[in-house]
Design an enzyme around this catalytic site. Structure first.
Site, mmCIF file in Angstrom:
data_model
loop_
_atom_site.group_PDB
_atom_site.id
_atom_site.type_symbol
_atom_site.label_atom_id
_atom_site.label_comp_id
_atom_site.label_asym_id
_atom_site.label_seq_id
_atom_site.Cartn_x
_atom_site.Cartn_y
_atom_site.Cartn_z
ATOM 1 N N ASP A 11 -0.571 8.986 2.734
ATOM 2 C CA ASP A 11 -0.266 7.568 2.917
ATOM 3 C C ASP A 11 0.622 7.170 1.748
ATOM 4 O OD1 ASP A 11 -1.828 7.162 5.217
ATOM 5 O OD2 ASP A 11 -3.640 6.985 4.018
ATOM 6 N N ASP A 130 -4.611 2.571 15.382
ATOM 7 C CA ASP A 130 -5.651 2.186 14.421
ATOM 8 C C ASP A 130 -6.687 1.346 15.165
ATOM 9 O OD1 ASP A 130 -4.227 3.452 12.419
ATOM 10 O OD2 ASP A 130 -3.137 1.638 11.844
#
Length: 252
Positions: A11, A130
Site C-alpha cells: 500500500d 473493499d
C-alpha cells in the site's frame, strides 16, 4: 488443482509503503522498490501495488514508482489506485504492470471494466472490491475512495456485475479484518465463490500460518494477499508455502 498464490501487497502513499488497521492510522514501512525486491527473493507468486491516496487526491498512479518496481521484480504485478480511464490502464501496462486493479472508478463508470477487458483482455482487469459488513442489514456493502465512502452496492451482487462486465479476477478486501491479523473473513469468500467463476484473491486479516490454510481449504480462494505479517517479518513467504504444503494445499 491449480497452485494457490501467495501475494504480498504494497500500500503506497506519497511514494512510501504504509500500513494501517481497518484502513486508518497508517505507519511508514519503507521504500517500495526495496521491499518488492525482498519479496522477489522470498519467492512471492505475485505482487499487488496499490497507490492508496491517488483517488482521494484526484491524481494518477505514480508511474515512475511502478516502473522502478517492475524493473526490480520478475513476478506478475497488479497495480491499482487512481485508475479512471482506458488510457490510465494502458499507461500502467506500459510502465510494467501485468494486471490493473480498478475500484472506485468502476462504480462511477462500470463500462471502464468492459472497455479495459475488450482492449487488453479479461486477464488484465482486476476488480478490487473493499467490503464492510452492515450488522443491521446483515449484508456486505462496497466502499470506495480507500475505504472512506460507503456505497449502496451490496458486495456479492456487485461482484457478479463486474464479472459480467469482463473482470478476469476479483481482489476482495474484508475491511473489518484489514490489519487486525485475526484471520480472513471465510464466510465472505465462501459466498463470493458460489456467486462467481473467476479467480478470487482474499485480502484482510492474515496473522498466522493457519489463516492461510483456512482461507484456501474452507473458502477455496485462488490467492491470499497479506501485508503486515510480511512487512514486519512475522512470517516469510517461504514459511507460508512450507506450512501449506504440509496441509495439502498446492503451492508453487
Amino acid at each position: 488443482m491449480l497452485a494457490k498464490r501467495i501475494i504480498p501487497c504494497l500500500d503506497v502513499d506519497d511514494g512510501r509503503v504504509k500500513k494501517g488497521i481497518n484502513f486508518v492510522n497508517l505507519t511508514d514501512v519503507g521504500d517500495p522498490v526495496a521491499i518488492a525486491a525482498q519479496y522477489q527473493k522470498q519467492g512471492a507468486d505475485e505482487l499487488v501495488f496499490l497507490d492508496i491516496s491517488a483517488t482521494n487526491e484526484k491524481r494518477k498512479t505514480m508511474l515512475d514508482v511502478v516502473e522502478q518496481v517492475s524493473q526490480e521484480v520478475f513476478m506478475p504485478l497488479t497495480i491499482g489506485g487512481g485508475v479512471s480511464s482506458v488510457l490510465d490502464i494502458q499507461n500502467l501496462l506500459r510502465a510494467g504492470a501485468d494486471k490493473v486493479a480498478i475500484n472506485s472508478a468502476a462504480i462511477d463508470n462500470p463500462e471502464l471494466i468492459s472497455q479495459g477487458a475488450k482492449k487488453f483482455g479479461n486477464q488484465c482487469i482486476v476488480s478490487a472490491i473493499d467490503v464492510k459488513f452492515d450488522a443491521a442489514l446483515q449484508k456486505y456493502f462496497v466502499y470506495t475512495h480507500g475505504g472512506k465512502k460507503k456505497t449502496n452496492l451490496e458486495a456479492i451482487a456487485w461482484a457478479k456485475r463486474v464479472v459480467e462486465l469482463g473482470a478476469g479476477e476479483l481482489l476482495v478486501t474484508g475491511m473489518d479484518q484489514d490489519g487486525t491479523k485475526n484471520g480472513f473473513n471465510i464466510s465472505l469468500y465462501q459466498k463470493l465463490n458460489q456467486a462467481v467463476n473467476v479467480p478470487i484473491i482474499a485480502s484482510g486479516g492474515a496473522g498466522k500460518l493457519q489463516d492461510f490454510s483456512e482461507v484456501f481449504l474452507k473458502a477455496k480462494v485462488d490467492g491470499a494477499l497479506a501485508a503486515s505479517v510480511f512487512h514486519y517479518g512475522e512470517l516469510t513467504i517461504k514459511d507460508v508455502k512450507q506450512y501449506l504444503n504440509q496441509k495439502g494445499v498446492v503451492v508453487r
